[in-house]
Design an enzyme around this catalytic site. Structure first.
Site, short mmCIF file in Angstrom:
data_model
loop_
_atom_site.label_atom_id
_atom_site.label_comp_id
_atom_site.label_asym_id
_atom_site.label_seq_id
_atom_site.Cartn_x
_atom_site.Cartn_y
_atom_site.Cartn_z
N ASP A 212 30.85 52.71 0.18
CA ASP A 212 31.82 52.44 -0.88
C ASP A 212 32.42 51.06 -0.68
OD1 ASP A 212 34.86 52.99 0.44
OD2 ASP A 212 33.16 53.85 1.51
N ASP A 214 35.79 48.97 0.04
CA ASP A 214 37.07 49.25 0.66
C ASP A 214 38.17 49.19 -0.42
OD1 ASP A 214 38.27 49.87 3.18
OD2 ASP A 214 39.20 47.90 3.18
#
Length: 290
Positions: A212, A214
């Site tokens: 993902d 951050d």
């Protein structure tokens, strides 16, 4: 005991590959306590390989609580010379997308509560750590990824991995700070792992698997736990293919790494004057210098 020149540290799913044969569990005692779990050993295309679930197979260990010294020392005892660290990370750059792979060549250590050396107790050593990743092993990793043409995966060679303490994720202020430093990814596990591998004279490289962005990213709030778990599983499947290719290449042409002689000029204490108990404790690391 069988010698395993190639080791892999990562999630518990990494060793669950059909190509791994002659699977066994091996438990290793070390002067630094017990490793995270039993080691899973087997053969990939006839090549002995040893795997370790970094957080334990039930993921019961916080990043701070991982027994890093026991893990690396046990791998040294098993004969490991090349160590691949497969690690889930968050991206700090727009161009590094979920499901991408990054092979960092630098680290920034933001940990606070971890012991990062085997030494002390009467023996002082200062390893060189300006280039914390084995260049030859990193190149083999990168070439392996490139050769596989994995769908949806873009490889980023080089970059800086920020290792934070955890277990909470970054604040937005921290995330923006890391971006201002030019860092590429953020995670919680690769230090002191890399430092200890260098002290153990094991060539080390990271295969960083992006799950993902951050929390700096504008769309971060739309990321769900389900999405991250799905990316973890997809990353693990991709990493299995990479590891198989790396093992084949290492077996065919194992490089001589500078890491393999990292202690040659690092030990400042005359070993003939060092405490016998400490020399015994560090026998696996020091045997060729005693």
């Amino acid at each position: 005991m069988t010698t395993y020149k190639i080791g892999v540290i990562g999630g518990s799913g990494l060793y669950k590959m059909d190509a791994l044969k002659d699977i066994e569990e091996v438990r290793v005692d070390t002067p630094f306590g017990s490793p995270s779990d039993a080691f899973i050993t087997g053969k990939l295309a006839g090549v002995p390989v040893v795997f370790l679930a970094r957080h334990g197979r039930n993921h019961h260990l916080l990043p701070t609580d991982i027994p890093f010294r026991a893990n690396i020392h046990a791998l040294k005892q098993l004969g490991v010379e090349y160590l691949i660290s497969a690690s889930a990370i968050g991206s700090l750059q727009e161009a590094i997308k979920p499901l991408d792979m990054v092979i960092p060549d630098q680290f920034i250590d933001r940990t606070r509560n971890r012991v990062a050396t085997f030494f002390g107790e009467g023996i002082v050593a200062h390893i060189g750590f300006g280039d914390p990743v084995c260049t030859q092993l990193a190149d083999i990793l990168a070439d392996s990824v490139d050769s596989l043409n994995l769908p949806e995966v873009h490889l980023h060679r080089g970059g800086t991995y920020v290792c934070m303490e955890g277990p909470a994720f970054s604040t937005k202020a921290e995330s923006h700070l890391y971006r201002s430093w030019g860092a590429s990814v953020v995670g919680m596990t690769n230090l002191p792992e890399a430092k200890l591998a260098r002290e153990a004279e094991i060539a080390y490289a990271t295969l960083a698997l992006v799950t993902d962005y951050d929390c700096w990213h504008p769309s971060h709030d739309s990321v769900t736990v389900e999405m991250i778990i799905e990316n973890l599983h997809r990353n693990a499947a991709n990493a299995q293919q990479v590891i198989q290719e790396v093992v084949k290449r290492l077996n065919e042409n194992p490089p001589e790494s500078e890491a393999h002689s990292a202690l040659k000029y690092a030990i400042l204490t005359p070993l003939d004057q060092a405490p016998e108990a400490t020399k015994t404790k560090l026998q696996a690391l020091l045997h060729k210098y005693l």
